[in-house]
Design an enzyme around this catalytic site. Structure first.
Site, PDB file in Angstrom:
ATOM      1  N   HIS A 251       0.807  -1.231   0.052  1.00 52.72           N
ATOM      2  CA  HIS A 251       0.013  -0.017   0.009  1.00 52.72           C
ATOM      3  C   HIS A 251       0.982   1.095   0.019  1.00 52.72           C
ATOM      4  O   HIS A 251       0.648   2.090  -0.472  1.00 52.72           O
ATOM      5  CB  HIS A 251      -0.840   0.100   1.239  1.00 52.72           C
ATOM      6  CG  HIS A 251      -1.826  -1.066   1.391  1.00 52.72           C
ATOM      7  ND1 HIS A 251      -1.840  -2.004   2.253  1.00 52.72           N
ATOM      8  CD2 HIS A 251      -2.936  -1.541   0.657  1.00 52.72           C
ATOM      9  CE1 HIS A 251      -2.527  -2.988   2.051  1.00 52.72           C
ATOM     10  NE2 HIS A 251      -3.427  -2.718   1.281  1.00 52.72           N
TER      11      HIS A 251
ATOM     12  N   ILE B  79       4.883  -5.625  -4.499  1.00 52.18           N
ATOM     13  CA  ILE B  79       5.804  -5.577  -3.720  1.00 52.18           C
ATOM     14  C   ILE B  79       5.986  -6.859  -2.949  1.00 52.18           C
ATOM     15  O   ILE B  79       4.940  -7.347  -2.388  1.00 52.18           O
ATOM     16  CB  ILE B  79       5.549  -4.293  -2.646  1.00 52.18           C
ATOM     17  CG1 ILE B  79       5.217  -3.103  -3.250  1.00 52.18           C
ATOM     18  CG2 ILE B  79       6.868  -4.517  -1.486  1.00 52.18           C
ATOM     19  CD1 ILE B  79       6.519  -2.588  -3.972  1.00 52.18           C
TER      20      ILE B  79
ATOM     21  N   LYS C  85       3.503  -9.301  -0.467  1.00 50.25           N
ATOM     22  CA  LYS C  85       2.832  -8.658   0.494  1.00 50.25           C
ATOM     23  C   LYS C  85       1.247  -8.715   0.489  1.00 50.25           C
ATOM     24  O   LYS C  85       1.011  -8.425  -0.423  1.00 50.25           O
ATOM     25  CB  LYS C  85       3.306  -7.245   0.773  1.00 50.25           C
ATOM     26  CG  LYS C  85       4.774  -7.132   0.697  1.00 50.25           C
ATOM     27  CD  LYS C  85       5.324  -6.524   2.236  1.00 50.25           C
ATOM     28  CE  LYS C  85       6.942  -6.338   2.293  1.00 50.25           C
ATOM     29  NZ  LYS C  85       7.261  -6.146   3.461  1.00 50.25           N
TER      30      LYS C  85
END
Ligand code: PAF
Length: 282
Positions: free
Chosen positions: A37, A176, A184
């Site tokens: 995020h 990521i 993630k």
């Protein structure tokens, strides 16, 4: 940075920015923010004058047997991350603010959603399209940022914006990963120590499939079989799907060519259902 809970407060804030001629970016999230995020917020901050992060666990996109109740939440930690990343506003509504009594209007899609996660999560994309449309109407951003980890969601949102003439740009941002490769995800917190060890098989199979295609393999069945065989070496891993599709239509392909999406969903015991993917242009 402010945290607001009502639609009116968001509108007031955005209106004052617009009066100054500022551009606005939106990062829609369900909270429990991580580095993935953060990369979306960083990108939004670098491209827009003001950035709104929505932090809302959207009940409408969870099926009746899914993890709505246990989905992790931590607004204090989220606020710290957003503040440090340079976001200007967090919109953190209660479900009653988003879905008022008598709510009965939905945004739905065919085709793209009858594949991959749409098959195992039948109500999911209707919930995503509805809440994302609402967020676009509430914030009216110039750009909105979505992770490529949810590749089907990104394709669905892009299609919805095109089909319904929504006046904003959708920006996709790369996956990521943890140091060992695991993508993630807020749902990684569900994993036990053993589950976490075995979950790395998702990214290993993604890297294997990607290498096969990069090395010239053009038969999707061969790539999928090699990926499945690798995932099945882990006793806790239960495959939901391993698919290779056209990255725009989400439909299966017989030969690997054009822009392809290779996407997987795997359950790790009863702990978590995780997804991962790679996109390649041939
Ligand atoms: O990707 C997510 O976290 C959610 O599906 C989204 C886009 C915030 C809609 O609730």
């Amino acid at each position: 940075m402010k945290i607001v809970k009502t639609i009116q407060e968001v509108r007031n804030e955005v209106k004052s920015w617009r009066k100054e001629g500022l551009t606005v970016g939106l990062v829609p999230t369900m909270g429990y923010l991580h580095e993935g995020h953060k990369s979306l917020i960083d990108r939004a901050v670098s491209e827009c004058d003001r950035v709104v992060v929505s932090d809302f666990v959207n009940p409408m996109q969870f099926g009746p047997t899914e993890d709505l109740a246990s989905y992790p939440r931590d607004i204090d930690a989220d606020a710290k991350l957003c503040e440090a990343a340079g976001a200007n506003l967090i919109f953190h509504p209660e479900p009653e603010e988003m879905y008022k009594d008598g709510f009965c209007s939905f945004v739905d899609m065919t085709g793209l959603t009858n594949a991959l996660c749409g098959l195992s999560r039948p109500v999911h994309f209707r919930g995503v399209c509805t809440v994302v449309s609402k967020l676009f109407n509430i914030v009216q951003p110039d750009k909105a940022y979505f992770g490529e980890k949810d590749a089907q969601q990104l394709a669905v949102v892009k299609r919805m914006v095109k089909d319904l003439n929504m006046p904003l740009e959708i920006v996709g941002c790369p996956i990521i990963r943890e140091a060992d490769g695991l993508a993630k995800s807020s749902r990684n917190t569900y994993l036990s120590e053993e589950g976490r060890k075995q979950a790395v098989i998702l990214s290993k199979s993604i890297f294997l499939g990607k290498k096969m295609v990069e090395d010239g393999e053009r038969d999707p069945e061969k790539v999928k079989k090699a990926m499945r065989d690798l995932i099945e070496t882990q006793p806790m891993a239960k495959i939901d799907y391993v698919e290779i599709v056209d990255n725009t239509t989400m439909q299966s392909i017989e030969k690997i060519e054009g822009e392809i999406l290779c996407a997987i969903a795997v359950k790790i015991g009863d702990e978590a259902r995780l997804i991962d993917n790679f996109i390649l242009k041939i």
